[in-house]
Design a protein around this motif. Structure first.
Motif, PDB file in Angstrom:
ATOM      1  N   GLN A  67       0.726  -1.278  -0.079  1.00  0.00           N
ATOM      2  CA  GLN A  67      -0.075  -0.151  -0.087  1.00  0.00           C
ATOM      3  C   GLN A  67       0.930   1.435   0.041  1.00  0.00           C
ATOM      4  O   GLN A  67       0.534   2.269  -0.713  1.00  0.00           O
ATOM      5  CB  GLN A  67      -0.786   0.078   1.159  1.00  0.00           C
ATOM      6  CG  GLN A  67      -1.978  -1.145   1.177  1.00  0.00           C
ATOM      7  CD  GLN A  67      -2.910  -1.052   2.141  1.00  0.00           C
ATOM      8  OE1 GLN A  67      -2.380  -1.371   3.547  1.00  0.00           O
ATOM      9  NE2 GLN A  67      -4.006  -1.606   2.183  1.00  0.00           N
ATOM     10  N   LYS A  76      -4.838   5.228  -7.826  1.00  0.00           N
ATOM     11  CA  LYS A  76      -6.077   5.549  -7.767  1.00  0.00           C
ATOM     12  C   LYS A  76      -6.943   4.335  -7.707  1.00  0.00           C
ATOM     13  O   LYS A  76      -6.560   3.381  -8.192  1.00  0.00           O
ATOM     14  CB  LYS A  76      -6.574   6.552  -8.789  1.00  0.00           C
ATOM     15  CG  LYS A  76      -5.755   7.918  -8.899  1.00  0.00           C
ATOM     16  CD  LYS A  76      -6.417   8.832 -10.124  1.00  0.00           C
ATOM     17  CE  LYS A  76      -5.490  10.018 -10.353  1.00  0.00           C
ATOM     18  NZ  LYS A  76      -4.679  10.502  -9.313  1.00  0.00           N
ATOM     19  N   TRP A  77      -8.127   4.596  -6.840  1.00  0.00           N
ATOM     20  CA  TRP A  77      -8.998   3.627  -6.913  1.00  0.00           C
ATOM     21  C   TRP A  77     -10.291   4.144  -7.340  1.00  0.00           C
ATOM     22  O   TRP A  77     -10.710   5.184  -7.383  1.00  0.00           O
ATOM     23  CB  TRP A  77      -9.176   2.993  -5.333  1.00  0.00           C
ATOM     24  CG  TRP A  77      -9.528   4.137  -4.277  1.00  0.00           C
ATOM     25  CD1 TRP A  77      -8.719   4.802  -3.657  1.00  0.00           C
ATOM     26  CD2 TRP A  77     -10.832   4.478  -3.676  1.00  0.00           C
ATOM     27  NE1 TRP A  77      -9.216   5.823  -2.807  1.00  0.00           N
ATOM     28  CE2 TRP A  77     -10.716   5.372  -2.998  1.00  0.00           C
ATOM     29  CE3 TRP A  77     -12.182   3.822  -4.110  1.00  0.00           C
ATOM     30  CZ2 TRP A  77     -11.831   5.779  -2.141  1.00  0.00           C
ATOM     31  CZ3 TRP A  77     -13.150   4.367  -3.327  1.00  0.00           C
ATOM     32  CH2 TRP A  77     -13.043   5.399  -2.629  1.00  0.00           C
ATOM     33  N   THR A  79     -14.492   4.380  -7.116  1.00  0.00           N
ATOM     34  CA  THR A  79     -15.562   4.119  -6.233  1.00  0.00           C
ATOM     35  C   THR A  79     -16.499   3.292  -7.071  1.00  0.00           C
ATOM     36  O   THR A  79     -16.548   3.132  -8.360  1.00  0.00           O
ATOM     37  CB  THR A  79     -16.076   5.568  -6.064  1.00  0.00           C
ATOM     38  OG1 THR A  79     -16.562   6.097  -7.087  1.00  0.00           O
ATOM     39  CG2 THR A  79     -15.075   6.420  -5.464  1.00  0.00           C
ATOM     40  N   ARG A  85     -10.310   8.162  -7.305  1.00  0.00           N
ATOM     41  CA  ARG A  85      -9.803   8.724  -6.051  1.00  0.00           C
ATOM     42  C   ARG A  85      -8.453   8.373  -5.751  1.00  0.00           C
ATOM     43  O   ARG A  85      -8.023   7.316  -5.940  1.00  0.00           O
ATOM     44  CB  ARG A  85     -10.841   8.168  -4.736  1.00  0.00           C
ATOM     45  CG  ARG A  85     -12.116   8.619  -4.795  1.00  0.00           C
ATOM     46  CD  ARG A  85     -12.625  10.172  -4.517  1.00  0.00           C
ATOM     47  NE  ARG A  85     -13.775  10.235  -4.582  1.00  0.00           N
ATOM     48  CZ  ARG A  85     -14.531  10.967  -5.499  1.00  0.00           C
ATOM     49  NH1 ARG A  85     -13.858  11.400  -6.597  1.00  0.00           N
ATOM     50  NH2 ARG A  85     -16.008  11.156  -5.260  1.00  0.00           N
ATOM     51  N   PHE A  87      -5.236   7.266  -3.825  1.00  0.00           N
ATOM     52  CA  PHE A  87      -4.759   6.265  -2.553  1.00  0.00           C
ATOM     53  C   PHE A  87      -3.947   6.874  -1.957  1.00  0.00           C
ATOM     54  O   PHE A  87      -2.796   7.238  -2.438  1.00  0.00           O
ATOM     55  CB  PHE A  87      -4.379   4.948  -3.411  1.00  0.00           C
ATOM     56  CG  PHE A  87      -4.349   3.710  -2.326  1.00  0.00           C
ATOM     57  CD1 PHE A  87      -5.320   2.829  -2.235  1.00  0.00           C
ATOM     58  CD2 PHE A  87      -3.234   3.472  -1.627  1.00  0.00           C
ATOM     59  CE1 PHE A  87      -5.384   1.783  -1.262  1.00  0.00           C
ATOM     60  CE2 PHE A  87      -3.231   2.484  -0.846  1.00  0.00           C
ATOM     61  CZ  PHE A  87      -4.282   1.648  -0.630  1.00  0.00           C
ATOM     62  N   ASP A  91      -5.172   5.264   3.654  1.00  0.00           N
ATOM     63  CA  ASP A  91      -5.589   4.085   3.110  1.00  0.00           C
ATOM     64  C   ASP A  91      -4.633   2.951   3.481  1.00  0.00           C
ATOM     65  O   ASP A  91      -4.998   1.672   3.364  1.00  0.00           O
ATOM     66  CB  ASP A  91      -5.604   4.006   1.504  1.00  0.00           C
ATOM     67  CG  ASP A  91      -6.950   4.900   1.072  1.00  0.00           C
ATOM     68  OD1 ASP A  91      -7.800   4.883   1.640  1.00  0.00           O
ATOM     69  OD2 ASP A  91      -6.730   5.721   0.159  1.00  0.00           O
ATOM     70  N   ARG A  99     -10.436  -1.510  -2.073  1.00  0.00           N
ATOM     71  CA  ARG A  99      -9.953  -0.324  -2.543  1.00  0.00           C
ATOM     72  C   ARG A  99      -8.373  -0.534  -2.684  1.00  0.00           C
ATOM     73  O   ARG A  99      -8.136  -0.029  -3.875  1.00  0.00           O
ATOM     74  CB  ARG A  99      -9.914   0.925  -1.202  1.00  0.00           C
ATOM     75  CG  ARG A  99      -9.455   2.230  -1.640  1.00  0.00           C
ATOM     76  CD  ARG A  99      -9.824   3.053  -0.434  1.00  0.00           C
ATOM     77  NE  ARG A  99     -11.222   3.337  -0.343  1.00  0.00           N
ATOM     78  CZ  ARG A  99     -11.589   4.403   0.584  1.00  0.00           C
ATOM     79  NH1 ARG A  99     -10.871   5.034   1.418  1.00  0.00           N
ATOM     80  NH2 ARG A  99     -12.979   4.515   0.734  1.00  0.00           N
ATOM     81  N   THR A 100      -7.825  -1.268  -2.005  1.00  0.00           N
ATOM     82  CA  THR A 100      -6.285  -1.645  -2.360  1.00  0.00           C
ATOM     83  C   THR A 100      -6.487  -2.517  -3.574  1.00  0.00           C
ATOM     84  O   THR A 100      -5.391  -2.265  -4.478  1.00  0.00           O
ATOM     85  CB  THR A 100      -5.737  -2.504  -1.299  1.00  0.00           C
ATOM     86  OG1 THR A 100      -5.733  -2.002   0.097  1.00  0.00           O
ATOM     87  CG2 THR A 100      -4.453  -2.831  -1.692  1.00  0.00           C
ATOM     88  N   SER A 102      -8.402  -2.373  -6.117  1.00  0.00           N
ATOM     89  CA  SER A 102      -8.854  -1.557  -7.337  1.00  0.00           C
ATOM     90  C   SER A 102      -7.553  -0.181  -7.788  1.00  0.00           C
ATOM     91  O   SER A 102      -7.144  -0.503  -8.783  1.00  0.00           O
ATOM     92  CB  SER A 102      -9.797  -0.487  -6.953  1.00  0.00           C
ATOM     93  OG  SER A 102     -10.200   0.661  -8.135  1.00  0.00           O
ATOM     94  N   ALA A 103      -6.951   0.064  -6.530  1.00  0.00           N
ATOM     95  CA  ALA A 103      -5.597   0.716  -6.746  1.00  0.00           C
ATOM     96  C   ALA A 103      -4.525   0.073  -7.386  1.00  0.00           C
ATOM     97  O   ALA A 103      -3.798   0.463  -8.198  1.00  0.00           O
ATOM     98  CB  ALA A 103      -5.073   1.534  -5.244  1.00  0.00           C
TER      99      ALA A 103
END
Length: 177
Positions: A67, A76-77, A79, A85, A87, A91, A99-100, A102-103
C-alpha cells in the motif's frame, strides 16, 4: 486484535535479534515469501521479485508495504460510481480490501503489468526497480512516480535474510506476511 498480535510477534523477533547481536544493514540470504517477511539481499533492484502474492482478504504488514508503494506511485481507486480517488496514506491499513485491489489494478495498468488486482511476483518485480541502494541504518528509498517512500532493510540478529520494515499503524514494523 491481529495488529496487536503482529506487533507482539515483531517485538519478540526484534528482542531476539538484539540479544543475538543487534541489527546490521548488511548480510546475505535468499529472499522469498518462505521467510515470512518481505526480504532481500545484495542489490535492491531484485529484492521483491520472489515475493508471494497479496490479494483481497489478506491482512498483514506486507500489505502495508504494498500500500505504501501504491501511495508513492500515485495510484487511484475506483468508487462504486466509477469516480477515481487518490490512494492516500490514510488508506494504508494492512488490509488488502476492495480499495487496495482497485488501486493495484490502476498501478498495474500504469506500469504495463498484467492487470489482476493482486500484488503478484510480476508487480513486485516491477516495483523493486524503483528501490534505491541500502543507505545508512538500512534506509532504502522507493522512488515513486508521485512521491518517495522510505523503508528499512535490516538483518535481525546478524543471521538470516535482511527484512524490510515499513511505517505502519504508528510505528515501524517488519513487513511480515
Amino acid at each position: 486484535m491481529r495488529k496487536h498480535i503482529r506487533k507482539a510477534a515483531v517485538a519478540t523477533v526484534l528482542a531476539a535479534g538484539a540479544a543475538l547481536g543487534g541489527f546490521a544493514a548488511t548480510g546475505t540470504a535468499q529472499a522469498s515469501e518462505d521467510s515470512g517477511f518481505v526480504d532481500g539481499t545484495g542489490g535492491t533492484h531484485n529484492d521483491w521479485s520472489d515475493e508471494g502474492t497479496l490479494q483481497r482478504g489478506d491482512e498483514s504488514n506486507a500489505v502495508a508495504l504494498w500500500q505504501t508503494v501504491l501511495v508513492a506511485d500515485g495510484a487511484k481507486w475506483k468508487t462504486s460510481g466509477g469516480a477515481l480517488r487518490a490512494f492516500t496514506e490514510d488508506d494504508i491499513d494492512g488490509d488488502f480490501n476492495g480499495r487496495t485491489a482497485s488501486a493495484t489494478r490502476f498501478w498495474q495498468q500504469q506500469n504495463d503489468v498484467r492487470v489482476t488486482g493482486k500484488a503478484d511476483r510480476r508487480s513486485f518485480s516491477v516495483a523493486d526497480n524503483n528501490l534505491g541502494t541500502v543507505g545508512r541504518r538500512g534506509t532504502v528509498t522507493y522512488d515513486g512516480s508521485f512521491d518517495d517512500a522510505r523503508f528499512r532493510r535490516l538483518t535481525v540478529g546478524g543471521v538470516g535474510p535482511q527484512v524490510y520494515f515499513v511505517s505502519f499503524d504508528g510505528s515501524v514494523v517488519a513487513a511480515s506476511y
